[in-house]
Structure formats: structure tokens, C-alpha cells
Design a protein around this motif. Structure first.
Motif, mmCIF file in Angstrom:
data_model
loop_
_atom_site.group_PDB
_atom_site.id
_atom_site.type_symbol
_atom_site.label_atom_id
_atom_site.label_comp_id
_atom_site.label_asym_id
_atom_site.label_seq_id
_atom_site.Cartn_x
_atom_site.Cartn_y
_atom_site.Cartn_z
ATOM 1 N N ASP A 230 0.688 -1.284 0.144
ATOM 2 C CA ASP A 230 -0.069 0.053 -0.101
ATOM 3 C C ASP A 230 0.821 1.105 -0.046
ATOM 4 O O ASP A 230 0.431 2.329 -0.720
ATOM 5 C CB ASP A 230 -0.987 0.027 1.306
ATOM 6 N N LEU B 274 -4.160 3.482 5.910
ATOM 7 C CA LEU B 274 -5.270 2.961 6.690
ATOM 8 C C LEU B 274 -6.482 2.602 5.688
ATOM 9 O O LEU B 274 -6.966 1.469 5.618
ATOM 10 C CB LEU B 274 -5.666 3.558 7.961
ATOM 11 N N LEU B 275 -6.814 3.439 5.016
ATOM 12 C CA LEU B 275 -7.774 3.514 4.086
ATOM 13 C C LEU B 275 -7.786 2.444 2.850
ATOM 14 O O LEU B 275 -8.588 1.805 2.869
ATOM 15 C CB LEU B 275 -8.224 5.082 3.393
ATOM 16 N N ARG C 216 -5.958 -0.140 3.281
ATOM 17 C CA ARG C 216 -5.790 -1.481 3.936
ATOM 18 C C ARG C 216 -7.288 -2.067 4.214
ATOM 19 O O ARG C 216 -7.671 -3.116 3.908
ATOM 20 C CB ARG C 216 -5.058 -1.433 5.347
ATOM 21 N N LYS C 217 -8.216 -1.013 4.392
ATOM 22 C CA LYS C 217 -9.630 -1.320 4.898
ATOM 23 C C LYS C 217 -10.272 -1.352 3.280
ATOM 24 O O LYS C 217 -11.560 -1.887 3.600
ATOM 25 C CB LYS C 217 -10.135 -0.203 5.666
ATOM 26 N N THR D 209 -11.373 1.141 2.010
ATOM 27 C CA THR D 209 -12.588 2.090 1.873
ATOM 28 C C THR D 209 -12.744 2.922 0.426
ATOM 29 O O THR D 209 -11.532 3.268 -0.136
ATOM 30 C CB THR D 209 -12.038 3.440 2.841
ATOM 31 N N ARG E 86 -14.053 -0.935 -2.401
ATOM 32 C CA ARG E 86 -14.898 -2.274 -2.529
ATOM 33 C C ARG E 86 -16.375 -1.747 -3.040
ATOM 34 O O ARG E 86 -16.996 -0.895 -2.177
ATOM 35 C CB ARG E 86 -14.828 -3.142 -1.302
#
Length: 256
Positions: free
Chosen positions: A102, A246-247, A249-250, A252, A255
Motif C-alpha cells: 500500500d 489505513l484507508l 488497507r480497509k 474504503t 470495494r
């Protein structure tokens, strides 16, 4: 950093950079034309009738602010538009399913945005030489503030691109947040001239510190102190970089 990471990073950065210079009429020319109009209208036509600010004529005073405004706007715009285009065309999915870390994706898009922001900044700086001759007081501060500011706003633009779901979403933050904060960030005036209440409120605007520090590098004058600006830029840059990781990885905004 492994060799594979380095190849991935250079590939993304090269793609972003090539795109910027391939469509230079759209990415580089408009901000330079806009800055030229600012120099003409506010610097020559209006500024010639105003008193000196901190010992400098008005044209010299606003020149660093106009350069910084170009860096801020173009770094942000490039990151948000490029990343959202990748989402819209669905080629970001190929990148996300690859073993590319990332942080490499973030730095790849950010580096392209920084190239555009700094390139436009250099061009606006060259335009400013037509109107006023400024010898930088401290070149190190000029370079540091330019690089860190473009880094911070590229990261901010990337977050906007991650959350954006339609083309309208990529223009809301620049129109209603970035532009007002920039105009209120001391591009055209010194915050030392403001009433106490407005001067205190101005210190809540991070762009004030960026423009003030950049102006210190050129003119050697500062309302706040360049070290405060550097510390704030490093802090904001670290927070935004972590937020981007973080975004991603999640997943956001990525998806469906």
C-alpha cells in the motif's frame, strides 16, 4: 524496500509523470495563465497604488504566496483526479490485487502529484520574474516548504480520491475548503495587519504557516516563524500518510 517495490514505485511514478507532461496544455498552462492574471491585476494594477508591506512593495510581497497557491492547488488536484480516474476506469483493481504494498501505491500517486505541483510552482516563479526580481533570502526554506507542502496536499488529494464516488465529489473539497483556506491564508496580506480576533483565527488555518514559511524563504520576513510551519507540515504529512495507508488497507471507497 525490495527491488520489486522499487520497480513498482518507479513504474507508478513514471506513468503519473508522463501523463502530466503529455497533456501539459491541460495540467501546466491553465494555472500559469491564472497566476499571470493575479500578478497583473493584484500586483501591477492594484498593488502599485498600495504602500509597502514589511518593507517590500506589494508585488514582491504577494509573489511567494501566489507560487505557493499554485503548488497547493495543483498537487491536490492531480492526486484526487488521477486516483479517481483509476477507480473509474477500474485499473486500480489490478494494482490492488497485485503484491504491490500500500505504501508504494500511495507514494507512487503522491510523487506524480508532487511533480505537477512543483512544476507549476517553478513556472509561476518564472512568470513572477517578469514582474518583480526577488533574490531568495534562504533557499533551503524555499525548497523545504515547497516540497513538504506539495507532499501534504498530494496526500490530502489522495484521500479525497479514495472517498470520491462520482466526478462531482472530486471538486467539492477544492471548491469549498482548499480555495477559501488558501485565500484566507495570507497570500494577499500579512496576518499582522488583521485585528486581534482574526489574527488568532488565522493561526488555526494550516495554510497560513505554509505561506508564511515560504515567504520567509524568499523575503526573510515572517508573521509566525518558519520553524512552526515546518513542524506542522511534518506532523500533518505523517498523519495523512498513515490515514492513506489505513484507508487502502480497509478498502474504503474501493470495494463495491
Amino acid at each position: 524496500m525490495t527491488q520489486a517495490d522499487l520497480i513498482s514505485l518507479s513504474s507508478i511514478a513514471r506513468r503519473e509523470t508522463v501523463r502530466i507532461f503529455r497533456i501539459w496544455v491541460q495540467t501546466l498552462v491553465p494555472p500559469v495563465v491564472t497566476a499571470t492574471l493575479y500578478f497583473l491585476i493584484f500586483g501591477s494594477f492594484i498593488g502599485s497604488r498600495l504602500d509597502d508591506v514589511h518593507g517590500y512593495d506589494y508585488m514582491a510581497f504577494i509573489a511567494p504566496g501566489l507560487i505557493m497557491m499554485a503548488i497547493i492547488t495543483n498537487s491536490y488536484t492531480n492526486a484526487v483526479s488521477s486516483f479517481f480516474s483509476s477507480k473509474f476506469q477500474r485499473n486500480i483493481e489490478e494494482l490492488l490485487v497485485s503484491p504491490t504494498p500500500d505504501w508504494v501505491i500511495v507514494l507512487g500517486y503522491v510523487s506524480g502529484a508532487m511533480v505537477r505541483g512543483l512544476s507549476v510552482g517553478v513556472l509561476v516563479g518564472l512568470v513572477s520574474l517578469v514582474f518583480v526580481r526577488i533574490v531568495p533570502h534562504n533557499l533551503l526554506y524555499v525548497v523545504l516548504f515547497a516540497i513538504l507542502t506539495s507532499f501534504v496536499f498530494a496526500l490530502a488529494g489522495l484521500i479525497n480520491g479514495i472517498f470520491a464516488k462520482k466526478f462531482d465529489d472530486i471538486s467539492i473539497i477544492p471548491t469549498f475548503v482548499i480555495t477559501p483556506l488558501t485565500y484566507l491564508g495570507g497570500v494577499f496580506y500579512s496576518i499582522a495587519l488583521l485585528p486581534d480576533v482574526w489574527r488568532l483565527l488565522s493561526r488555526l488555518n494550516p495554510i497560513v504557516y505554509m505561506i508564511d514559511g515560504f515567504r520567509y524563504g524568499f523575503l526573510g520576513i515572517s508573521d509566525i516563524g518558519p520553524l512552526s510551519g515546518l513542524l506542522i507540515l511534518v506532523l500533518i504529512g505523517a498523519l495523512l500518510f498513515a490515514a492513506n495507508l489505513l484507508l487502502l488497507r480497509k478498502g474504503t471507497g474501493l470495494r463495491s
